[in-house]
Design an enzyme around this catalytic site. Structure first.
Site, PDB file in Angstrom:
ATOM      1  N   GLY A 220       1.653 -23.461   1.850  1.00  0.00           N
ATOM      2  CA  GLY A 220       1.999 -24.652   2.359  1.00  0.00           C
ATOM      3  C   GLY A 220       3.282 -25.600   1.739  1.00  0.00           C
ATOM      4  O   GLY A 220       3.623 -26.503   2.472  1.00  0.00           O
ATOM      5  N   PRO A 257       1.574 -19.672  -2.520  1.00  0.00           N
ATOM      6  CA  PRO A 257       2.681 -19.760  -1.442  1.00  0.00           C
ATOM      7  C   PRO A 257       3.321 -18.477  -0.943  1.00  0.00           C
ATOM      8  O   PRO A 257       3.287 -17.606  -1.553  1.00  0.00           O
ATOM      9  CB  PRO A 257       3.670 -20.650  -2.156  1.00  0.00           C
ATOM     10  CG  PRO A 257       3.513 -20.335  -3.641  1.00  0.00           C
ATOM     11  CD  PRO A 257       2.118 -19.798  -3.801  1.00  0.00           C
ATOM     12  N   GLY A 258       3.557 -18.677   0.333  1.00  0.00           N
ATOM     13  CA  GLY A 258       4.446 -17.661   0.965  1.00  0.00           C
ATOM     14  C   GLY A 258       5.824 -18.059   1.532  1.00  0.00           C
ATOM     15  O   GLY A 258       6.661 -17.450   0.837  1.00  0.00           O
ATOM     16  N   ARG A 259       5.679 -19.177   2.387  1.00  0.00           N
ATOM     17  CA  ARG A 259       7.095 -19.412   2.863  1.00  0.00           C
ATOM     18  C   ARG A 259       7.758 -19.952   1.687  1.00  0.00           C
ATOM     19  O   ARG A 259       9.074 -19.535   1.668  1.00  0.00           O
ATOM     20  CB  ARG A 259       7.000 -20.551   3.709  1.00  0.00           C
ATOM     21  CG  ARG A 259       8.189 -21.109   4.410  1.00  0.00           C
ATOM     22  CD  ARG A 259       8.082 -22.230   5.044  1.00  0.00           C
ATOM     23  NE  ARG A 259       7.044 -22.476   5.939  1.00  0.00           N
ATOM     24  CZ  ARG A 259       6.854 -21.896   6.931  1.00  0.00           C
ATOM     25  NH1 ARG A 259       7.800 -21.009   7.592  1.00  0.00           N
ATOM     26  NH2 ARG A 259       5.671 -21.944   7.801  1.00  0.00           N
ATOM     27  N   ARG A 295       8.680 -17.783  15.964  1.00  0.00           N
ATOM     28  CA  ARG A 295       8.440 -19.288  15.701  1.00  0.00           C
ATOM     29  C   ARG A 295       8.692 -20.528  16.560  1.00  0.00           C
ATOM     30  O   ARG A 295       8.226 -21.325  16.645  1.00  0.00           O
ATOM     31  CB  ARG A 295       8.841 -19.427  14.135  1.00  0.00           C
ATOM     32  CG  ARG A 295       8.377 -18.327  13.188  1.00  0.00           C
ATOM     33  CD  ARG A 295       8.564 -18.748  11.589  1.00  0.00           C
ATOM     34  NE  ARG A 295       7.830 -20.101  11.224  1.00  0.00           N
ATOM     35  CZ  ARG A 295       8.469 -21.095  10.949  1.00  0.00           C
ATOM     36  NH1 ARG A 295       9.559 -21.222  11.034  1.00  0.00           N
ATOM     37  NH2 ARG A 295       7.694 -22.134  10.463  1.00  0.00           N
ATOM     38  N   CYS A 326      12.098 -10.937  28.394  1.00  0.00           N
ATOM     39  CA  CYS A 326      11.868 -11.378  29.600  1.00  0.00           C
ATOM     40  C   CYS A 326      10.577 -12.697  29.593  1.00  0.00           C
ATOM     41  O   CYS A 326       9.446 -12.292  30.033  1.00  0.00           O
ATOM     42  CB  CYS A 326      11.467 -10.264  30.465  1.00  0.00           C
ATOM     43  SG  CYS A 326      12.803  -9.106  30.819  1.00  0.00           S
ATOM     44  N   TYR A 355       7.660 -15.236   7.972  1.00  0.00           N
ATOM     45  CA  TYR A 355       6.919 -15.279   9.242  1.00  0.00           C
ATOM     46  C   TYR A 355       8.152 -14.851  10.160  1.00  0.00           C
ATOM     47  O   TYR A 355       7.920 -15.325  11.483  1.00  0.00           O
ATOM     48  CB  TYR A 355       6.539 -16.511   9.378  1.00  0.00           C
ATOM     49  CG  TYR A 355       5.532 -17.078   8.388  1.00  0.00           C
ATOM     50  CD1 TYR A 355       4.116 -16.242   8.132  1.00  0.00           C
ATOM     51  CD2 TYR A 355       5.789 -17.946   7.368  1.00  0.00           C
ATOM     52  CE1 TYR A 355       3.396 -16.491   7.345  1.00  0.00           C
ATOM     53  CE2 TYR A 355       4.839 -18.268   6.617  1.00  0.00           C
ATOM     54  CZ  TYR A 355       3.486 -17.683   6.347  1.00  0.00           C
ATOM     55  OH  TYR A 355       2.676 -17.785   5.301  1.00  0.00           O
TER      56      TYR A 355
HETATM   57  C1  LIG Z   1      -0.798 -18.538   5.119  1.00  0.00           C
HETATM   58  C2  LIG Z   1      -1.350 -18.664   3.870  1.00  0.00           C
HETATM   59  C3  LIG Z   1      -0.882 -19.085   2.853  1.00  0.00           C
HETATM   60  C4  LIG Z   1       0.726 -19.403   2.688  1.00  0.00           C
HETATM   61  O1  LIG Z   1       1.193 -20.396   3.641  1.00  0.00           O
HETATM   62  P1  LIG Z   1       2.665 -20.888   3.328  1.00  0.00           P
HETATM   63  O2  LIG Z   1       2.636 -22.045   4.116  1.00  0.00           O
HETATM   64  O3  LIG Z   1       3.413 -19.656   3.814  1.00  0.00           O
HETATM   65  O4  LIG Z   1       2.777 -21.177   1.985  1.00  0.00           O
HETATM   66  C5  LIG Z   1      -1.637 -19.218   2.009  1.00  0.00           C
HETATM   67  N1  LIG Z   1      -3.074 -19.070   1.610  1.00  0.00           N
HETATM   68  C6  LIG Z   1      -3.705 -18.824   2.768  1.00  0.00           C
HETATM   69  C7  LIG Z   1      -5.107 -18.712   2.814  1.00  0.00           C
HETATM   70  C8  LIG Z   1      -3.053 -18.633   3.996  1.00  0.00           C
HETATM   71  O5  LIG Z   1      -3.516 -18.284   5.147  1.00  0.00           O
END
Ligand SMILES: *Cc1c(COP(=O)(O)O)cnc(C)c1O
Length: 374
Positions: A220, A257-259, A295, A326, A355
């Site tokens: 997050g 983290p991912g994003r 998104r 479409c 994403y």
């Molecule tokens: C999606 C997710 C993340 C990563 O969230 P980001 O906003 O991309 O950092 C981390 N932990 C869990 C459990 C998630 O579902």
């Protein structure tokens, strides 16, 4: 943003491909390095649902990060992408998954985070005499859109604090060690005090559970969306976490983290297909739509969109940039200031590292863009 300095390289790539997602390796490395500078973070896991491109997974693996997976499919994909991966580097955080998925993960020695009482009440044999983590709903979430807020009673995630006593009883009854407390309160949380409140809650809670060695604060961490926006102050965030952690030295702090790791690293390059004017509304059509970038339709997310061919031209028009799918919702950007634009111009869409590819679909059976790392 890295792509401004790589304009010529990107224009060259766009001249040779129809649609492409171009990732910048240095951008990924920079994000990881910044996170690693925070002393109080003991371990970092990459939330691979953000982007599961095998080469990206390999880069992240080289930096020593672990991986957070939300499905057994992701774990299997990880095995294929990084064949000799150490299982201790994988954590599995399912939500409403089927019983067989838990059985598979536990029997493969993957660390599982349980996010509901149900599996412990109904299927205790899966977890008996084993170690698990539990996902707590701290009761308050946050994020860039309602759909990404994962805390609070209206959210389907996590075990409410009111169920913790029952969790403790069940763990005693079946000799389950709860070694970690997990929380993921949402995506794109800009308010540092929300992070700190959550961390405090988990640290306090850890005192009630004898076996807890880890708190996992989830993902997050936000990235900059608009060019003129200020960056999230990771430095202050880190310092405050470090302070908080000093009184809990025996507890490890994890993040997943991912994003933050991959979001800024990717850009979409595509071309203008057609333009249209209806009354005062100007449309610029491009060769990718919500099949590649969902998104904006899903969350109303903002992605910077520029005409790379005419980058320095005056932005004299107000336009909507739309895709070829479409659906009326197939709008990628609305009310954008844009230069006079022609068929074939190269359009760049920023922050497409997270994403985007992982959420892309076959809808309308349009070919998926190629992916390239520079
Ligand atoms: C999606 C997710 C993340 C990563 O969230 P980001 O906003 O991309 O950092 C981390 N932990 C869990 C459990 C998630 O579902």
């Amino acid at each position: 943003m890295w792509w401004i300095n790589k304009k010529d390289v990107l224009l060259d790539i766009a001249s040779k491909t129809s649609n492409c997602i171009v990732y910048n390796k240095k951008s990924i490395e920079k994000s990881i390095t910044k996170l690693k500078e925070i002393e109080s973070i003991d371990r970092l896991f990459y939330a691979m649902k953000a982007n599961f491109n095998p080469e990206i997974l390999q880069i992240i693996n080289e930096y020593g990060l672990g991986f957070e997976c939300v499905s057994t499919g992701e774990i299997k994909h990880l095995y294929e992408s990084i064949p000799n991966i150490d299982k201790k580097k994988i954590i599995y955080t399912p939500n409403f998954a089927a019983r067989d998925d838990y059985i598979w993960a536990m029997s493969n020695q993957i660390m599982v985070t349980v996010d509901n009482l149900y599996p412990l009440i109904k299927w205790p044999e899966i977890f008996k005499n084993k170690e698990i983590m539990i996902r707590i709903d701290p009761g308050k979430g946050d994020g860039h859109h309602d759909h990404v807020i994962t805390g609070g009673s209206f959210s389907k995630f996590g075990i409410p604090l009111s169920d913790v006593e029952q969790i403790i009883e069940l763990s005693k009854k079946y000799n389950i060690s709860i070694i970690g407390l997990h929380v993921h309160s949402g995506s794109g949380i800009k308010n540092i005090s929300i992070w700190l409140d959550t961390a405090k809650k988990l640290l306090e809670l850890s005192k009630l559970l004898n076996d807890v060695e880890i708190i996992n604060l989830g993902g997050g961490i936000p990235i900059k969306e608009k060019l003129e926006e200020k960056e999230f102050d990771l430095c202050t965030f880190g310092k405050k976490l470090n302070n908080l952690k000093t009184s809990f030295k025996s507890i490890e702090m994890w993040f997943e983290p991912g994003r933050y790791i991959v979001g800024e690293s990717g850009v979409i390059t595509t071309h203008v297909t057609q333009t249209k004017q209806k009354d005062n509304y100007k449309y610029i059509g491009i060769d990718i739509g919500m099949n590649v970038l969902i998104r904006p339709a899903l969350y109303g997310s903002y992605h910077e969109i520029v005409n790379l061919t005419k980058y320095n031209h005056k932005h004299t028009n107000q336009v909507s940039i739309v895709g070829p799918i479409c659906e009326s919702g197939d709008k990628l950007g609305e009310n954008r200031a844009f230069p006079d634009t022609d068929e074939g111009d190269v359009i760049l869409i920023a922050n497409a590292g997270a994403y985007v590819s992982s959420m892309s679909s076959d809808y309308n059976l349009r070919e998926k863009p190629k992916e390239l790392i520079i």
